[in-house]
Motif scaffolding. Sequence first.
Motif, PDB file in Angstrom:
ATOM      1  N   VAL A 187      39.937  42.012  30.334  1.00  0.00           N
ATOM      2  CA  VAL A 187      39.641  40.623  29.863  1.00  0.00           C
ATOM      3  C   VAL A 187      38.845  39.736  30.804  1.00  0.00           C
ATOM      4  O   VAL A 187      38.022  38.981  30.229  1.00  0.00           O
ATOM      5  N   VAL A 188      39.062  39.808  32.189  1.00  0.00           N
ATOM      6  CA  VAL A 188      38.344  38.828  33.014  1.00  0.00           C
ATOM      7  C   VAL A 188      36.671  39.095  33.017  1.00  0.00           C
ATOM      8  O   VAL A 188      35.731  38.438  33.131  1.00  0.00           O
ATOM      9  N   SER A 189      36.502  40.689  32.738  1.00  0.00           N
ATOM     10  CA  SER A 189      35.228  40.731  32.538  1.00  0.00           C
ATOM     11  C   SER A 189      34.195  40.210  31.269  1.00  0.00           C
ATOM     12  O   SER A 189      33.142  40.427  31.385  1.00  0.00           O
ATOM     13  N   LEU A 190      35.065  39.844  30.482  1.00  0.00           N
ATOM     14  CA  LEU A 190      34.140  38.924  29.126  1.00  0.00           C
ATOM     15  C   LEU A 190      33.989  37.589  29.577  1.00  0.00           C
ATOM     16  O   LEU A 190      33.545  36.833  29.033  1.00  0.00           O
ATOM     17  N   ALA A 191      34.166  36.961  30.878  1.00  0.00           N
ATOM     18  CA  ALA A 191      34.263  35.790  31.102  1.00  0.00           C
ATOM     19  C   ALA A 191      32.465  35.451  31.677  1.00  0.00           C
ATOM     20  O   ALA A 191      31.977  36.395  32.016  1.00  0.00           O
ATOM     21  N   CYS A 192      32.161  34.377  31.038  1.00  0.00           N
ATOM     22  CA  CYS A 192      30.764  33.684  31.613  1.00  0.00           C
ATOM     23  C   CYS A 192      30.870  33.059  32.916  1.00  0.00           C
ATOM     24  O   CYS A 192      30.416  31.887  32.822  1.00  0.00           O
ATOM     25  N   ALA A 193      31.496  33.686  33.593  1.00  0.00           N
ATOM     26  CA  ALA A 193      31.568  33.082  35.156  1.00  0.00           C
ATOM     27  C   ALA A 193      31.633  34.176  36.159  1.00  0.00           C
ATOM     28  O   ALA A 193      31.769  35.380  35.936  1.00  0.00           O
ATOM     29  N   ASP A 194      31.659  33.803  37.479  1.00  0.00           N
ATOM     30  CA  ASP A 194      31.837  34.537  38.628  1.00  0.00           C
ATOM     31  C   ASP A 194      33.407  34.807  38.765  1.00  0.00           C
ATOM     32  O   ASP A 194      34.166  34.332  39.062  1.00  0.00           O
ATOM     33  N   PHE A 195      33.854  36.191  38.140  1.00  0.00           N
ATOM     34  CA  PHE A 195      34.960  36.631  38.163  1.00  0.00           C
ATOM     35  C   PHE A 195      35.626  37.361  39.302  1.00  0.00           C
ATOM     36  O   PHE A 195      36.555  37.989  39.324  1.00  0.00           O
ATOM     37  N   ARG A 196      34.314  37.472  40.381  1.00  0.00           N
ATOM     38  CA  ARG A 196      34.789  38.411  41.464  1.00  0.00           C
ATOM     39  C   ARG A 196      35.923  37.835  42.239  1.00  0.00           C
ATOM     40  O   ARG A 196      36.774  38.718  42.784  1.00  0.00           O
ATOM     41  N   PRO A 197      36.240  36.599  42.496  1.00  0.00           N
ATOM     42  CA  PRO A 197      37.730  36.086  43.111  1.00  0.00           C
ATOM     43  C   PRO A 197      38.999  36.655  42.325  1.00  0.00           C
ATOM     44  O   PRO A 197      39.754  37.156  43.198  1.00  0.00           O
ATOM     45  N   SER A 198      39.093  36.526  41.127  1.00  0.00           N
ATOM     46  CA  SER A 198      40.259  37.286  40.407  1.00  0.00           C
ATOM     47  C   SER A 198      40.226  38.619  40.482  1.00  0.00           C
ATOM     48  O   SER A 198      41.147  39.574  40.831  1.00  0.00           O
ATOM     49  N   SER A 199      39.009  39.373  40.596  1.00  0.00           N
ATOM     50  CA  SER A 199      38.928  40.827  40.575  1.00  0.00           C
ATOM     51  C   SER A 199      39.244  41.214  42.173  1.00  0.00           C
ATOM     52  O   SER A 199      40.227  42.067  42.381  1.00  0.00           O
ATOM     53  N   TYR A 200      38.931  40.568  43.165  1.00  0.00           N
ATOM     54  CA  TYR A 200      39.089  40.768  44.530  1.00  0.00           C
ATOM     55  C   TYR A 200      40.580  40.644  44.779  1.00  0.00           C
ATOM     56  O   TYR A 200      41.349  41.350  45.494  1.00  0.00           O
ATOM     57  N   TYR A 201      41.095  39.450  44.206  1.00  0.00           N
ATOM     58  CA  TYR A 201      42.687  39.323  44.452  1.00  0.00           C
ATOM     59  C   TYR A 201      43.452  40.400  43.900  1.00  0.00           C
ATOM     60  O   TYR A 201      44.419  40.878  44.354  1.00  0.00           O
ATOM     61  N   SER A 202      42.987  40.834  42.560  1.00  0.00           N
ATOM     62  CA  SER A 202      43.844  42.085  42.031  1.00  0.00           C
ATOM     63  C   SER A 202      43.770  42.862  42.631  1.00  0.00           C
ATOM     64  O   SER A 202      44.757  43.823  42.501  1.00  0.00           O
ATOM     65  N   VAL A 203      42.430  43.554  43.102  1.00  0.00           N
ATOM     66  CA  VAL A 203      42.324  44.684  43.695  1.00  0.00           C
ATOM     67  C   VAL A 203      43.360  44.825  45.005  1.00  0.00           C
ATOM     68  O   VAL A 203      44.040  45.655  45.497  1.00  0.00           O
ATOM     69  N   SER A 204      43.244  43.450  45.696  1.00  0.00           N
ATOM     70  CA  SER A 204      43.985  43.469  47.071  1.00  0.00           C
ATOM     71  C   SER A 204      45.424  43.601  46.858  1.00  0.00           C
ATOM     72  O   SER A 204      46.230  44.156  47.440  1.00  0.00           O
ATOM     73  N   MET A 205      46.012  43.016  45.863  1.00  0.00           N
ATOM     74  CA  MET A 205      47.552  43.128  45.325  1.00  0.00           C
ATOM     75  C   MET A 205      47.771  44.568  44.834  1.00  0.00           C
ATOM     76  O   MET A 205      48.700  45.267  45.426  1.00  0.00           O
ATOM     77  N   VAL A 206      46.847  45.367  44.326  1.00  0.00           N
ATOM     78  CA  VAL A 206      47.019  46.829  43.722  1.00  0.00           C
ATOM     79  C   VAL A 206      46.686  47.420  45.165  1.00  0.00           C
ATOM     80  O   VAL A 206      47.774  48.330  45.256  1.00  0.00           O
TER      81      VAL A 206
END
Length: 315
Positions: A187-206
């Motif tokens: 989902v977030v990879s479809l965004a036209c923005a820097d989605f790295r904060p969400s990706s980093y947070y998600s990976v950190s939770m994982v």
Amino acid sequence: MADSNTTDFTNPSIFILLGIPGLEAAHGWISIPFCVLYIITILENITILYIVKKEPSLHEPMYYFLCMLAVTDLFLCTSIVPKTLSIFWFNSREIDFGSCFTQLYLIHCFLVIESGIFVAMAFDRYVAICNPLRHSSILTNSIMAKICVAVVLRGFMLILPIPIMGSRWPYCRSNIIPHSYCKHFSVVSLACADFRPSSYYSVSMVILVPSVDGFFIAVSYTQILRAIFRLPTKDARLKAFGTCGSHLCALSALYIPDLFVSLMQRIGSYVPLPVLSLMANVYLLVPPLLHPIIYGVRTKQIRDRVLWLVTRKRA
């Protein structure tokens, strides 16, 4: 429909779920095991809840946590399977923007809650084996309620930033998600923005949630094993091992599929997309299906009660 899949837009009102990409022609056949597994999972977990409620000998902290696990499993599979079946049966691929992020949030939230329940179960086993005479005084109803609330709130709060961040970004690349549910990175990879904060947070939770929970579980079982090996007789040691066996098997059912799918995603370029998409569905359905079986087989009171219900219906 075709235009909306390819035209640039901002903040789409809907996303398009593809189901199992590349296997659209087989969706009808794939739906059969999905539907059967879902029905079995629902019946199994409801049976666990019914048996624990009706059997006075199971009115103990361990089985209250088991009921909490059953409820969480019911919510987890129900947040995924009905929409998946609607795609397979009715080609109902649309999911609105808010519902997509709600589904994404619930999936991750219930997974974190399940992990927390296993920590609570490990603590219960630690107290039951290492401090058996104080078990009822330590795990009172008040303490049990506080533990359950803490486990649920932890899941809600840790995952909340993920949909909040993701839902605020503009989406202008596409609205097609190559899965049957709203998977976070897809989902977030479809965004036209820097989605790295969400990706980093998600990976950190994982990484952090299983690591921290696994640490506390490992500490509990280290103390449990030390206490077991100090028991005077072999029968006492085997009985103590038996009380922990169900918990360890259930832990394996949760973490092993998760680890396997994570490894599959890391080598995603070498794995066909239909296989990745199918595994992303299966690994979320396996633990809710296996948990009642594990506890039903390894817990004598539950096993005897199930046999009694089956034989009574046949009579």
